[in-house]
Design an enzyme around this catalytic site. Structure first.
Site, mmCIF file in Angstrom:
data_model
loop_
_atom_site.group_PDB
_atom_site.id
_atom_site.type_symbol
_atom_site.label_atom_id
_atom_site.label_comp_id
_atom_site.label_asym_id
_atom_site.label_seq_id
_atom_site.Cartn_x
_atom_site.Cartn_y
_atom_site.Cartn_z
ATOM 1 N N THR A 14 -8.834 -4.831 10.265
ATOM 2 C CA THR A 14 -9.282 -4.105 10.478
ATOM 3 C C THR A 14 -10.641 -3.278 9.299
ATOM 4 O O THR A 14 -11.119 -3.009 9.574
ATOM 5 C CB THR A 14 -8.658 -2.414 10.908
ATOM 6 O OG1 THR A 14 -7.432 -2.447 11.364
ATOM 7 C CG2 THR A 14 -9.591 -1.307 11.014
ATOM 8 N N VAL A 15 -10.466 -3.482 8.398
ATOM 9 C CA VAL A 15 -11.229 -3.182 6.876
ATOM 10 C C VAL A 15 -12.068 -4.110 6.855
ATOM 11 O O VAL A 15 -12.834 -4.420 6.809
ATOM 12 C CB VAL A 15 -10.373 -2.738 5.899
ATOM 13 C CG1 VAL A 15 -11.174 -2.633 5.010
ATOM 14 C CG2 VAL A 15 -9.572 -1.840 5.456
ATOM 15 N N ILE A 137 -13.878 8.042 -0.256
ATOM 16 C CA ILE A 137 -14.447 9.147 -1.035
ATOM 17 C C ILE A 137 -14.249 8.186 -2.782
ATOM 18 O O ILE A 137 -13.749 7.716 -2.481
ATOM 19 C CB ILE A 137 -13.051 9.946 -1.134
ATOM 20 C CG1 ILE A 137 -13.171 10.211 -0.383
ATOM 21 C CG2 ILE A 137 -13.875 10.627 -2.555
ATOM 22 C CD1 ILE A 137 -12.167 11.757 -0.573
ATOM 23 N N GLY A 188 0.700 5.151 16.828
ATOM 24 C CA GLY A 188 0.297 3.692 15.931
ATOM 25 C C GLY A 188 -0.383 4.439 14.600
ATOM 26 O O GLY A 188 -0.711 3.582 14.069
ATOM 27 N N LYS A 206 -1.481 5.256 -4.917
ATOM 28 C CA LYS A 206 -3.165 6.133 -4.900
ATOM 29 C C LYS A 206 -3.236 6.966 -7.022
ATOM 30 O O LYS A 206 -3.529 6.657 -7.359
ATOM 31 C CB LYS A 206 -3.477 6.475 -4.246
ATOM 32 C CG LYS A 206 -3.756 5.926 -3.032
ATOM 33 C CD LYS A 206 -3.925 6.333 -1.519
ATOM 34 C CE LYS A 206 -3.697 5.539 0.013
ATOM 35 N NZ LYS A 206 -3.670 6.553 0.772
#
Lengths: 427, 427
Positions: A14-15, A137, A188, A206
């Site tokens: 996706t990215v 962000i 999903g 993170k």
């Protein structure tokens, strides 16, 4: 105009596809803003299947390591994921051959960030990872550049959208954890290993990054306290809501007298606070500095567009010639992370069931009093045949004092369920 | 380590003193983070009175222009304010002598930004102004660097703390505008010319900067529609609250088919939205991009610490060698701003008083119908001897259609007060 900046992109999930799309769609805009053309030289992925995006003009490498060291690649963009294996080897190879790296790989940084940063800085290159924390962000930039003049005093964040979605959905629909978890599986929303999400590990990775940047310490995932949301019941969510709180999987890192207190755990926060009002899969990071006060950043924490936007921010910084130390200050100057630092005292939410006989509540109150924990609010909220559910909000107490009190409660003979304790964070 | 970065600071009001304090207090931290020492060579202010901070080791200049051109100054830090006079002359002198400029001066940029940027870029220097918009919130950086990969689709912001304080206080205390304005005057919350605050001009200057950065246009304050909060009544605030809205002085800039719609006007926003929940003197900026979606930034918009934090962010970027075009892309490539672009249709809040006789409401409804404006909600909310107050929320309509309808209402003979119209913004 200077030479084009040439990318090698490994990983076309996706990215990766999102990044390719932006480079193609906004070529002129990016060139105007950075003063350079940004082009893709080569790509690599597990398969050459059709991804709905034009790829034929880029060189193809089956092996990401081969991609990382190509002569026509200035920046290696790692979007494969995984803390070991090909992602790690390819980044190491890129650094060794003198290339800057952009990655979204929080697990890799949380576990190997210090050695990678050391290697990169020895070669005069850098690793950028805006997309690794809170998706779109720009929190890394806000922390290391926007707030660079501040001593950072505290960082907080809700940084796993899936967990926040689950907790919000439990509250809105009155569904229990297992039911919502099953919904998420079907939709999903979960990682292949769901523990990464619901166990707080992804969010912990993170937080480990933010801790290093905020406090100038070596990144050390093991130094964090991590607790997932698996044991949060809909009853706790509803009772907390009734008292004006929301349950969030909240990362908190702050300076204490004995080092950095850093943890990713379920907490109660006031429902009137920005963190308390954060809905669904949205992310929020709160940065506190000695000059700036409190800055709140909110946005999408995942998804093709937001994550690719963050990757592009790193790429454009490199195109503009911005090249900062990987963790804000040179890796050799980062202080070792302190481990086993306990959190400052906090108010606690306690829920338990007592046997329904006279004096039961008094015994619990006495145990808390003996542990030096005073009670802010206490209520019994209806009972079935034999149990009396009880809610207590304490005044500030340390986790140690609370654990001692909970252990002593077991000896009173009046508990009919193990007490649930959730920290109430001052946000 | 490279040579120190040497500052000349003109203006020692709250923000100037805040910058001096950070440079002194965090010398080591700043050096670790930027790789250079940051030192103050010289200062200038209107008087040499004691400001509670150590200044004796810095050279003193009475004339800011003399300060700006000193050989021992690398970066001229302009914190005097004012869109003309010494601030402008000194910045022009600094640029002419090849120095980078850091300023918090939104009025100067809004009115002279294009010519200053052109001059700076001709000399190979830059002007940085993170502190000019939304105080400590790193919004310029988020927009030009964090979201650099996005086509920006909309920017919104509550960027004047005094106005937001007044509106919040009117609502919380049920006080009218004049009373709260007088309170603010007594507390020193207002600019010397209060119209700058309550007339929306200060916030408009900030919006002008964001418009240029977001849409790549020449900065043009005159192209904005500006309306202050002077005519907002406590009755409107209370009626709006009753329907789930808050009144905010809201800046909005977005692409339309005919150019950039940019305005700073009172609007209603849902009380459940982040903008609706913004209390007191806090600022908020919402950035929307084609990839990132919606990013919300919240923090203190003024005050010594937050504003100085933003100034230091610019200084540290220069120390690190980051030098971007003043408005994101080179000044020569900025498109002219479009003027007179009308806002897209919106729902409207309308309040009026009707004479209390049969058929009055029907006449108003008919006028709206004739103008093609359909009614979403309408209510009459109690009346005194002769007047019947009426609230109407329309479906989406253009301002032009609404103005025609309001003009036509005057001809019905049933109005006993001029209608109040406030735009309801989709946030």
């Amino acid at each position: 105009m200077t030479q084009p900046l040439r990318l090698g992109i490994a990983g076309l999930g996706t990215v990766g596809v999102g990044v390719v799309r932006i480079v193609q769609r906004h070529a002129d805009l990016l060139a105007a803003r950075t003063g350079r053309e940004i082009v893709i030289s080569a790509i690599s992925a597990r398969s050459q299947r059709d991804r709905g995006v034009r790829l034929s003009s880029y060189a193809w490498e089956n092996d990401p390591v081969a991609l990382a060291v190509r002569d026509d690649v200035d920046v290696f963009v790692e979007l494969m994921g995984g803390s070991e294996g090909p992602a790690k080897s390819a980044i190491e190879a890129a650094i060794a051959s003198g290339k800057d790296v952009v990655t979204a790989n929080k697990a890799l940084l949380a576990l190997h960030g210090q050695s990678l940063a050391t290697a990169a800085e020895a070669k005069g290159v850098t690793i950028r990872y805006e997309a690794a924390v809170a998706g779109g962000i720009p929190v890394i930039k806000a922390l290391t550049e926007g707030l660079v003049g501040n001593e950072i005093t505290r960082v907080m964040g809700v940084m796993n959208g899936t967990c926040n979605y689950i907790l919000t959905r439990m509250q809105d629909a009155g569904l229990d954890y297992q039911t919502v978890f099953a919904e998420c599986e079907k939709l999903g929303y979960l990682e292949a290993d769901p523990t990464l999400d619901v166990g707080g590990i992804d969010a912990g990775h993170k937080l480990a990054i933010l801790v290093s940047l905020a406090f100038g310490t070596q990144i050390d995932f093991e130094a964090l306290t991590i607790e997932g949301i698996e044991r949060i019941s809909v009853e706790d969510i509803e009772q907390a809501a009734d008292m004006g709180y929301r349950v969030k999987l909240l990362g908190v890192a702050q300076k204490t007298g004995r080092g950095i207190d850093a943890r990713m755990t379920p907490c109660l926060v006031p429902d009137t606070s920005p963190l308390g009002q954060l809905p669904g899969a949205t992310n929020m990071v709160v940065l506190e500095g000695d000059s700036v006060g409190k800055i709140v950043l909110r946005g999408a924490g995942a998804g093709e567009g937001p994550t690719a936007s963050a990757v592009m921010s790193d790429i454009c910084d490199l195109a503009r010639g911005v090249r900062l130390p990987v963790f804000g200050i040179p890796a050799a100057k980062l202080a070792p992370a302190a481990k086993g630092v306990s959190a400052p005292p906090a108010a606690w939410y306690l829920r338990m069931k007592l046997v329904d006989k006279p004096g039961a509540l008094a015994k619990i109150a006495a145990v808390l009093g003996d542990a030096g924990i005073s009670i802010d609010r206490m209520r019994q909220y209806g009972h079935d045949e034999q149990d009396a559910p009880v809610l207590i909000v304490t005044h500030k107490a340390s986790r140690d004092a609370l654990d001692l009190a909970i252990a002593a409660m077991a000896g009173t003979g009046v508990l009919s369920s193990d007490p649930v304790a959730i920290r109430i964070e001052d946000v």
